[in-house]
Design a protein around this motif. Sequence first.
Motif: not given
Length: 717
Positions: A76-83, A514-519, A550-558, A576-579
């Motif tokens: 399922g959703r990849p763990p941090d190590f896989a990401m 839905s792609d496993g990235f942390l926001v 509004g909140p500062v919203t960060v889509l994390k790459a790593t 999804q990050a925009a929403q």
Amino acid sequence: MDHKRELTSVDLAALEGELAGYEGAKLDKAYLYPEDDLVRLKLRDFDRGRVEFLIEVGDVKRAHVADQSHVPDAPGRPPDFAMMLRNRLSGADLVRVEQFEFDRIIELEFDREDASTTIVAELFGDGNVAVLDEYGEVIDCLETVRLKSRTVAPGTPYEFPSARFNPMTVDYDGFVARIKESDADLVRTLATQLNFGGLYGEELCTRAGIDYNVAVDDLDESDFERLYELIDEMGTRLREGDVDPRVYYETLDDGDGAGNGESGDDPDRRRIDVTPIPLAEYEELYSESFTEFNPALDDYFFNFQREEEVEGGETQRPDFEAEIEKQQRIIQQQEQAIEDFEADAEVEREKAELLYANYDLVDDVLSTVQAARQDDVSWDDIEAKFDEGADRGIAAAEAVVSLDGSEGTVTLDIDGTRVTVDAFTGVEKNADELYKEAKRIEEKKEGALAAIENTREDLEAVKERREEWEADDGEDEADNDEAEDEPTDWLSMQSIPTRSTERWYEQFRWFHTSDGFLVIGGRDADDNEELVQKYLEGGDKFFHAQAHGGPVTVLKATGPSEPSKEVEFPQSSLDQAAQFAVSYSSVWKDGKFAGDVYMVDPDQVSKTPESGEYLEKGGFAVRGDRTYFEGTPAGVAVGITCDDETRVIGGPPAAIEGQAATSITVEPGQYAQNDIAKRLYREFKERFADETFVRKVASPDQIQEFLPPGGSRMTED
């Protein structure tokens, strides 16, 4: 006879050459199966097409190319190590495969235009996989190791074990000298001192026609020559790829079944070993021949676990207790490491504060050294002058412990604490370097904290598997396989075990796309400040609603323990990050159902205002071009997860619905936060048969944390 469960040094020596043939293949995707300590690397080779490479470092320790039909389904959703692996290795070329000395360690080096990454698989002891950057520093690892002899931990240089004696490359005199150093018999000497292991130690004795138990002192020159010739021949074969791999079977009934050429699928046989060359020790066993070693390894390891049976035909119970003890031991090591990091960082800060508290004294010492060196006074003479000053009771001279001319440093004793400073910079610069060192150590602590979270997850997963095993109703394997194909109906289960781990990002609003990235997003001005100053890194994306409040919203790459880098985010994650950004802004509070959102890169966000302007707390200046998401709908789903962890999650419906066992979507409406939270709680209780489970993991307070500020209502209303 026991199954082979680990590759030997001889196996890896044979494997090294075959795997070199895959150099040039590009890594497509990486997966981690935590329950098996299994890393899967999916590559694309120009000649072969798709290539699946497996590294397993749990109870079974192996590394080889596998048939596509033999790899497990993607988890399922990849763990941090896989990401982390995907972020660093996607599109990278495999440029080197190498066994470390004659040890059970294999290195895979990948090159990409922006970075070089090496995967080190340790196939001994507890097993480990470490990922190194181009400087040999550990980016992340499956297990953190802190021993007197070596350390393997994120943020530290990778340390190989002490090099083992390599019998495949030693000359004759070195070979004889090594054997004569031993006071054991020949087979034990070959197994331990020459690192062949028991099986190949016996094999060499058999081929040389020498008794296993002969004392080393009783060997003559002809014995040494025969043994060296055999080892040299074996080494040459392995280096040149002149292998004749075999999978060996033992017979389960009373028949001999020896070498009769019948199919290896005979139910009265089971696989017990795989070797790169035929062995005289196994001459009486049935075997199957392969043209290459990789397919032989794949055949063996894919099938042997299914064949592992105890008397009566029942599957062996895994040693859960040993695995639990292992994970608990690792946690203790990690907790100790965290304590050490905290203590070390505090020591560095205290040293910096001592420099400031004794500013005049330290400045006096540094000024004296600098002036003397400008006059070409030698370091020895300077030290002698300080000794004379100390004898006369001069405080600054008394504080000097020693000088090191090769390093240009002075070691001071200030209030009983020794501090080494750069003799050619001022007090402020020296103190600043100590503060930086404290910060660097604290960053190591953050990596250790992330690692301990993963270990605790692994521990809970083992405990859960033990509970599932003990709760098994004894149905036959076919029924179990059929049941496993069906998704778990969590809503109808009468009892759901709870399991969760605290994460570093839970202090903020958060979700995984839905792609496993942390926001992550701020809850208030303080959070906004911290997100930008501490967690916004290169490669991330910064989102904000085109509305005040509004909140500062960060889509994390790593992740927090990984170096920053550019990532091509899927459009679904960006949407999804925009929403998320618009849903938790004043747009929702104002009862609106949509709003505009903009996205920029981290280097466009600054705390420095334009000339004549003022930035309030939590506010930032954004400069340069922006990417707009116009008319982004406001919408939030709150759900409960049951698979990997049991907890409440919340965020954009497209992300949450795929991760939760059940979820409820809300929109701007008439009910206050606490009221709508209670309504959702009652709805969840009705959906789950195990109401106590809902009370444990999804109280109204826990649900409320994921609800936007302002009024809401369920979309079903």
